[in-house]
Design a protein around this motif. Sequence first.
Motif, PDB file in Angstrom:
ATOM      1  N   GLY A   1      -1.605  -9.218 -17.211  1.00  0.00           N
ATOM      2  CA  GLY A   1      -1.334  -8.810 -18.583  1.00  0.00           C
ATOM      3  C   GLY A   1      -0.666  -7.464 -18.736  1.00  0.00           C
ATOM      4  N   ALA A   2      -0.106  -6.896 -17.653  1.00  0.00           N
ATOM      5  CA  ALA A   2       0.497  -5.565 -17.733  1.00  0.00           C
ATOM      6  C   ALA A   2       1.717  -5.577 -18.646  1.00  0.00           C
ATOM      7  CB  ALA A   2       0.895  -5.080 -16.346  1.00  0.00           C
ATOM      8  N   ILE A   3       1.831  -4.574 -19.511  1.00  0.00           N
ATOM      9  CA  ILE A   3       2.922  -4.480 -20.470  1.00  0.00           C
ATOM     10  C   ILE A   3       4.075  -3.642 -19.918  1.00  0.00           C
ATOM     11  CG2 ILE A   3       3.549  -3.564 -22.746  1.00  0.00           C
ATOM     12  CD1 ILE A   3       0.796  -4.379 -23.706  1.00  0.00           C
ATOM     13  N   ALA A   4       3.760  -2.629 -19.110  1.00  0.00           N
ATOM     14  CA  ALA A   4       4.789  -1.783 -18.495  1.00  0.00           C
ATOM     15  C   ALA A   4       4.155  -1.074 -17.301  1.00  0.00           C
ATOM     16  CB  ALA A   4       5.343  -0.786 -19.506  1.00  0.00           C
ATOM     17  N   GLY A   5       4.967  -0.269 -16.603  1.00  0.00           N
ATOM     18  CA  GLY A   5       4.482   0.440 -15.438  1.00  0.00           C
ATOM     19  C   GLY A   5       4.911  -0.241 -14.145  1.00  0.00           C
ATOM     20  N   THR A   6       4.558   0.393 -13.009  1.00  0.00           N
ATOM     21  CA  THR A   6       4.962  -0.087 -11.689  1.00  0.00           C
ATOM     22  C   THR A   6       3.756  -0.165 -10.771  1.00  0.00           C
ATOM     23  OG1 THR A   6       7.160   0.921 -11.925  1.00  0.00           O
ATOM     24  CG2 THR A   6       6.447   0.360  -9.689  1.00  0.00           C
ATOM     25  N   ILE A   7       3.621  -1.280 -10.058  1.00  0.00           N
ATOM     26  CA  ILE A   7       2.559  -1.473  -9.076  1.00  0.00           C
ATOM     27  C   ILE A   7       3.220  -1.840  -7.755  1.00  0.00           C
ATOM     28  CG2 ILE A   7       0.469  -2.736  -8.476  1.00  0.00           C
ATOM     29  CD1 ILE A   7       0.108  -3.389 -11.434  1.00  0.00           C
ATOM     30  N   ALA A   8       3.007  -1.025  -6.720  1.00  0.00           N
ATOM     31  CA  ALA A   8       3.678  -1.238  -5.439  1.00  0.00           C
ATOM     32  C   ALA A   8       2.662  -1.262  -4.309  1.00  0.00           C
ATOM     33  CB  ALA A   8       4.709  -0.123  -5.190  1.00  0.00           C
ATOM     34  N   THR A   9       2.928  -2.112  -3.308  1.00  0.00           N
ATOM     35  CA  THR A   9       2.047  -2.191  -2.149  1.00  0.00           C
ATOM     36  C   THR A   9       2.850  -2.463  -0.887  1.00  0.00           C
ATOM     37  OG1 THR A   9       0.283  -3.470  -1.091  1.00  0.00           O
ATOM     38  CG2 THR A   9       1.636  -4.629  -2.681  1.00  0.00           C
ATOM     39  N   MET A  10       2.348  -1.939   0.221  1.00  0.00           N
ATOM     40  CA  MET A  10       2.976  -2.182   1.514  1.00  0.00           C
ATOM     41  C   MET A  10       2.597  -3.536   2.101  1.00  0.00           C
ATOM     42  SD  MET A  10       5.055  -0.217   3.202  1.00  0.00           S
ATOM     43  CE  MET A  10       5.957   1.240   2.755  1.00  0.00           C
ATOM     44  N   LYS A  11       1.430  -4.064   1.758  1.00  0.00           N
ATOM     45  CA  LYS A  11       0.878  -5.219   2.470  1.00  0.00           C
ATOM     46  C   LYS A  11       0.829  -6.505   1.659  1.00  0.00           C
ATOM     47  CE  LYS A  11      -0.076  -2.751   6.139  1.00  0.00           C
ATOM     48  NZ  LYS A  11       0.668  -2.944   7.395  1.00  0.00           N
ATOM     49  N   GLY A  12       1.252  -6.497   0.422  1.00  0.00           N
ATOM     50  CA  GLY A  12       1.275  -7.730  -0.347  1.00  0.00           C
ATOM     51  C   GLY A  12       0.154  -7.841  -1.361  1.00  0.00           C
TER      52      GLY A  12
END
Length: 291
Positions: free
Chosen positions: A176-187
């Motif tokens: 349900g995220a409206i904006a922003g960034t989510i990053a991961t190295m492993k998936g």
Amino acid sequence: MKLTLVQQPVLTLDFSRFFAELRTGMTTADLMQLPVYEGNRLTAAREWLACEKGDHDSIEMEGDLSRCDGLGHQWSHGELVIHSHCGSFIGSEMSGGSVIIHGDCGSDCGAAMKGGQFFVYGNAGDRLGGPRDGAMAGMEGGEILVAGKTGRHTGQFMRRGLIAACGTMGAQAGHGAIAGTIATMKGFGQASGFELKRATLISMSALPIDASFNENIAHPLNAADSWRYAGLISSNYLNLLFRRLHRLYSQFDHQLTEQWLFSEQNPPMFDRYLGDQLSIGHGEWLIARQM
């Protein structure tokens, strides 16, 4: 200022009101009178903490804090350093400064965060950067960096900000995220990006596309017909993001820092997917292409 937990509680300690009422210039006597809940019993901080005088804008906490919740609640400036595993709701509603955890943290950390920086040297629990109980808005700003992995529902209902982890992210990240960034190295775990609105999910863990199929339909994200393949990309925005992550992770250790450093002459390429099409479909999922 150094605060040391001097005895273990029978029930979980809630430090939310302690940090919400903490003010610069308080005397040690006033600080030791601030409220701390053991379960539903109101106590004073002096029952649990020993205090060494110092600057209120820079606090170090020591002892076994694994049963302590609400540390850094509404933190707005300065630095809070926690030298222990700790409980839930750490850094909730913080708006500035930094919270640094030398260990693991529990669920709902960084909940409704509005600004500042939140560092975890270990692993984080469920709903990192998510909403407070019953709310529909997650973190609205700031940066959360995790050296290990995160639990379920990372960045749930996220409005703005950045969450990054060197390990895996649990199921339903970015729900349900409206904006922003989510990053991961492993998936990411299962059902991540469910009902994504406009946010960006980035996985540096390459998921190769089977050459025997059309690349528009080969990726598992298309299995539910809720993600649409939008081509192979690399952008200046991503290069700037990785530079920022490299600088932020430099506060951890060299090995973690290097994971986010890429050559400008050979930047990573990403398969871009748009979705969740079952929602408004303006979100994106970037998955590093295995070359």
